[in-house]
Design a protein around this motif. Structure first.
Motif, PDB file in Angstrom:
ATOM      1  N   PHE A   5     -48.162  45.976   4.240  1.00 15.75           N
ATOM      2  CA  PHE A   5     -47.359  46.201   5.441  1.00 15.75           C
ATOM      3  C   PHE A   5     -47.349  47.666   5.844  1.00 15.75           C
ATOM      4  N   PHE A   6     -47.366  48.565   4.863  1.00 16.57           N
ATOM      5  CA  PHE A   6     -47.278  49.997   5.159  1.00 16.57           C
ATOM      6  C   PHE A   6     -48.591  50.743   4.923  1.00 16.57           C
ATOM      7  N   GLU A   7     -49.589  50.084   4.332  1.00 18.80           N
ATOM      8  CA  GLU A   7     -50.838  50.768   4.025  1.00 18.80           C
ATOM      9  C   GLU A   7     -51.541  51.238   5.293  1.00 18.80           C
ATOM     10  N   HIS A   8     -51.985  52.501   5.301  1.00 16.74           N
ATOM     11  CA  HIS A   8     -52.693  53.092   6.437  1.00 16.74           C
ATOM     12  C   HIS A   8     -51.843  53.091   7.713  1.00 16.74           C
ATOM     13  N   ARG A   9     -50.523  53.180   7.575  1.00 20.34           N
ATOM     14  CA  ARG A   9     -49.642  53.187   8.745  1.00 20.34           C
ATOM     15  C   ARG A   9     -48.565  54.233   8.540  1.00 20.34           C
ATOM     16  N   SER A  10     -48.961  55.481   8.625  1.00 22.55           N
ATOM     17  CA  SER A  10     -48.023  56.583   8.376  1.00 22.55           C
ATOM     18  C   SER A  10     -46.904  56.610   9.404  1.00 22.55           C
ATOM     19  N   LEU A  16     -39.458  54.678   9.532  1.00 21.07           N
ATOM     20  CA  LEU A  16     -38.493  54.035   8.640  1.00 21.07           C
ATOM     21  C   LEU A  16     -37.654  55.068   7.899  1.00 21.07           C
ATOM     22  N   CYS A  17     -38.304  56.125   7.398  1.00 24.02           N
ATOM     23  CA  CYS A  17     -37.560  57.174   6.677  1.00 24.02           C
ATOM     24  C   CYS A  17     -36.578  57.886   7.603  1.00 24.02           C
ATOM     25  N   LEU A  19     -35.069  56.597  10.248  1.00 30.14           N
ATOM     26  CA  LEU A  19     -33.960  55.695  10.514  1.00 30.14           C
ATOM     27  C   LEU A  19     -33.010  55.605   9.326  1.00 30.14           C
ATOM     28  N   VAL A  20     -33.558  55.464   8.129  1.00 35.92           N
ATOM     29  CA  VAL A  20     -32.716  55.374   6.928  1.00 35.92           C
ATOM     30  C   VAL A  20     -31.915  56.654   6.742  1.00 35.92           C
ATOM     31  N   LEU A  21     -32.548  57.803   6.910  1.00 37.33           N
ATOM     32  CA  LEU A  21     -31.870  59.083   6.741  1.00 37.33           C
ATOM     33  C   LEU A  21     -30.741  59.243   7.760  1.00 37.33           C
ATOM     34  N   ALA A  22     -31.019  58.871   9.009  1.00 35.76           N
ATOM     35  CA  ALA A  22     -29.995  59.013  10.050  1.00 35.76           C
ATOM     36  C   ALA A  22     -28.819  58.079   9.803  1.00 35.76           C
ATOM     37  N   VAL A  23     -29.089  56.820   9.440  1.00 40.04           N
ATOM     38  CA  VAL A  23     -28.009  55.845   9.231  1.00 40.04           C
ATOM     39  C   VAL A  23     -27.171  56.211   8.009  1.00 40.04           C
ATOM     40  N   VAL A  24     -27.843  56.555   6.909  1.00 41.55           N
ATOM     41  CA  VAL A  24     -27.114  56.906   5.693  1.00 41.55           C
ATOM     42  C   VAL A  24     -26.231  58.130   5.917  1.00 41.55           C
ATOM     43  N   PHE A  25     -26.739  59.136   6.598  1.00 44.17           N
ATOM     44  CA  PHE A  25     -25.948  60.339   6.832  1.00 44.17           C
ATOM     45  C   PHE A  25     -24.772  60.046   7.763  1.00 44.17           C
ATOM     46  N   PHE A  53     -31.847  57.035  18.671  1.00 47.64           N
ATOM     47  CA  PHE A  53     -33.197  57.570  18.882  1.00 47.64           C
ATOM     48  C   PHE A  53     -34.130  57.141  17.745  1.00 47.64           C
ATOM     49  N   ALA A  54     -33.634  57.216  16.515  1.00 49.96           N
ATOM     50  CA  ALA A  54     -34.446  56.803  15.364  1.00 49.96           C
ATOM     51  C   ALA A  54     -34.763  55.318  15.422  1.00 49.96           C
ATOM     52  N   LEU A  55     -33.816  54.510  15.908  1.00 50.51           N
ATOM     53  CA  LEU A  55     -34.055  53.078  16.015  1.00 50.51           C
ATOM     54  C   LEU A  55     -35.141  52.774  17.055  1.00 50.51           C
TER      55      LEU A  55
END
Length: 546
Positions: A5-10, A16-17, A19-25, A53-55
């Motif tokens: 799902f994530f291979e070769h898709r930077s 995703l990182c 969004l997770v960082l923004a939501v957690v903070f 914005f991240a979403l």
């Protein structure tokens, strides 16, 4: 599944990182009653906007490769603004672990390293550190209470982390693909590995359909192989495609409407283009969005088209370069195998020609000579039976030689080591057969047994056959003397006859077959020929054969 799902898709990983960082903070601030330290309403508004914005960017990363690439730089700027705003709203005297400083800064540095290169990482690190310093100086100037020591310590952290990630960017390898293991199956065919290369590219990209076009430098037409395409091209040659337009010169990701593309620069980095793209082969095959991977070898050029790649994105432009490198390597290996086979075939033909000349052709000539003599013998009133019996024996002996030659051709590379042969005994037996076949006297001398491998023994005896045939047919010899000896890691065979020698127009390379065999065995041939007869001295090294 997750790896695929994530291979070769930077772009997906970065979104995703973020969004997770923004939501957690945001949730951490919501739960902590002491946060935000200042301007709570404005802080929640800005950070809530950043979550939205991240979403949006997260959704774009999964649905639209074009906007994911085009918004890379604007999103980096907004990430930096969000980082500075978060530090401002949460920075207090006793809030070292609440502040998002370290996680957010590390995220910014990794994003630039993944998306671009070490230069962008260095510039971003220096710029963010300078802006952070300005924010700190602004807080101090406004007489807002905060920890000066912690502020200085973080500046050091940022510089160290920037240096580490610059090094990571310098050492970082591009996307990885599996090796194209092409062992040469079907290499007897003249065409290069088109189907194998197409299958490899589909496996590495996960494409649902694909095509490969190949243009040989020696041929004017285009060869196309397809799998899973809407309108496949039948036959080997795509007659409706011009060789100069069938392939491109850069790796590219092209949209279905042909109005947007990401093209690899000379350094392999993708560059956006919004001009109309003429894609003759893709249009001919009914492909929508696709990745084109051109490649080139000394034998010609080609292009792979991959369509229906799940989650296709900017990463596939860089992956295309690696796939092209692997495919080019397979084409080079195919060409090398073809060359090796052609060389081996040429050597086999040459060896077969020498064997046929030195054995079958010369024996038939000897039989014809004996039959001519038999005709005269019968005309003179003599009994023909003894002569006929000798000719039959000579032909049977030659039949054995032909069978041996056929066996050698059937098994040119025996699995077992070459059998050792007593060359003295073999030469003596052959001399007796040749004496009968050519109706001459052959005196063969060998003082000590000489054991050699089968290949060398075969070569030496074939040279003896040729020498006797030449002496009788061209020189009219009636007597020959053959001497064989081994000394000083060398095998020496001398052949003297009482004939009239080679003709004046025989050429400097005569006897040609004997010279060729001697050279192949790494030896030397010395010859003296004149009205009194011919002397041949054949010397072959033995050191490497012991």
């Amino acid at each position: 599944m997750i790896q695929r799902f994530f291979e070769h898709r930077s772009g997906r990983v970065i979104a995703l990182c973020r969004l997770v960082l923004a939501v957690v903070f945001f949730l951490a601030l919501w739960i902590d009653p002491a946060q935000p330290v200042r301007s709570a309403e404005l802080g929640y508004a800005l950070l809530g906007s950043y979550v939205a914005f991240a979403l949006v960017l997260f959704a774009l990363a999964f649905t639209n490769w074009w906007w994911d690439y085009r918004l890379a730089w604007p999103s980096l700027v907004l990430d930096v603004v969000a980082f500075l705003a978060a530090v401002y709203f949460t920075e207090g005297v006793n809030d070292d672990f609440t502040s998002p400083f370290l996680a957010f800064f590390a995220y910014l540095m990794l994003v630039t390293t993944i998306r671009w290169n070490w230069r962008v990482t260095a510039a971003t690190g220096i710029a963010v550190t300078a802006l952070y310093l300005l924010v700190g100086l602004g807080l101090a100037g406004a007489e807002i209470e905060f920890d000066n020591l912690r502020f200085g310590r973080r500046i050091s952290y940022m510089l160290v982390l920037t240096l580490i990630l610059i090094w990571f960017g310098l050492q970082r390898r591009e996307q990885n693909v599996g090796r194209f293991i092409y062992g040469g199956e079907g290499s007897h065919e003249t065409q290069p590995p088109l189907e194998e290369s197409l299958g490899y590219a589909i496996e590495q990209t996960g494409a649902q359909s694909g095509a490969i076009a190949w243009i040989d430098r020696e041929e004017p037409h285009v060869l196309v192989r397809t799998t899973g395409v809407v309108t496949p091209i039948s036959g080997d040659a795509a007659t409706d495609l011009a060789p100069d337009t069938a392939t491109g010169d850069r790796i590219r990701l092209v949209s279905a409407d042909r109005r947007r593309s990401l093209r690899a620069s000379r350094r392999g980095r993708p560059v956006a283009s919004e001009r109309d793209n003429r894609e003759f082969l893709a249009d001919r095959l009914g492909m929508g969005t696709f990745v084109a991977i051109p490649f080139e070898t000394p034998a010609g050029r080609g292009e792979l088209l991959m369509s229906g790649i799940p989650g296709v994105c900017v990463d596939h432009v860089q992956i295309g370069g690696l796939i092209a490198r692997e495919v080019e390597g397979a084409f080079h290996r195919h060409a090398s195998l073809q060359l090796a086979q052609e060389t081996a075939l040429a050597r086999t033909r040459d060896a077969l020609a020498r064997d046929l000349h030195d054995s079958v052709a010369q024996s038939l000539a000897g039989a014809a000579l004996r039959l001519e003599g038999l005709r005269k013998w019968i005309a003179a009133g003599h009994d023909p039976e003894p002569e006929i019996a000798q000719i039959k024996d000579a032909l049977r002996s030659e039949q054995v030689q032909v069978r041996d030659l056929i066996e050698r051709l059937r098994d040119p590379l025996p699995a077992m080591p070459p059998q050792q042969v007593d060359l003295c005994q073999a030469t003596g037996s052959l001399a007796d057969e040749l004496a009968v076949s050519w109706n001459v006297v052959i005196d063969c001398r060998c003082e000590e047994p000489v054991s050699v491998d089968g290949d060398l023994a075969h070569g030496m005896m074939q040279m003896l056959r040729e020498a006797v045939a030449n002496a009788v047919r061209h020189g009219g010899a009636g007597t020959l003397a053959v001497a064989l000896a081994a000394a000083h890691n060398a095998l020496v065979m001398t052949i003297d006859d009482d004939g009239t020698g080679f003709a004046a127009d025989a050429g400097s390379d005569a006897p040609r077959s004997i010279r060729e065999r001697t050279s192949r065995l790494g030896g030397t041939l010395t010859m003296r020929s004149g009205p009194a007869g011919t002397h041949l001295r054949i010397e072959v090294p033995l050191a490497e054969r012991v």
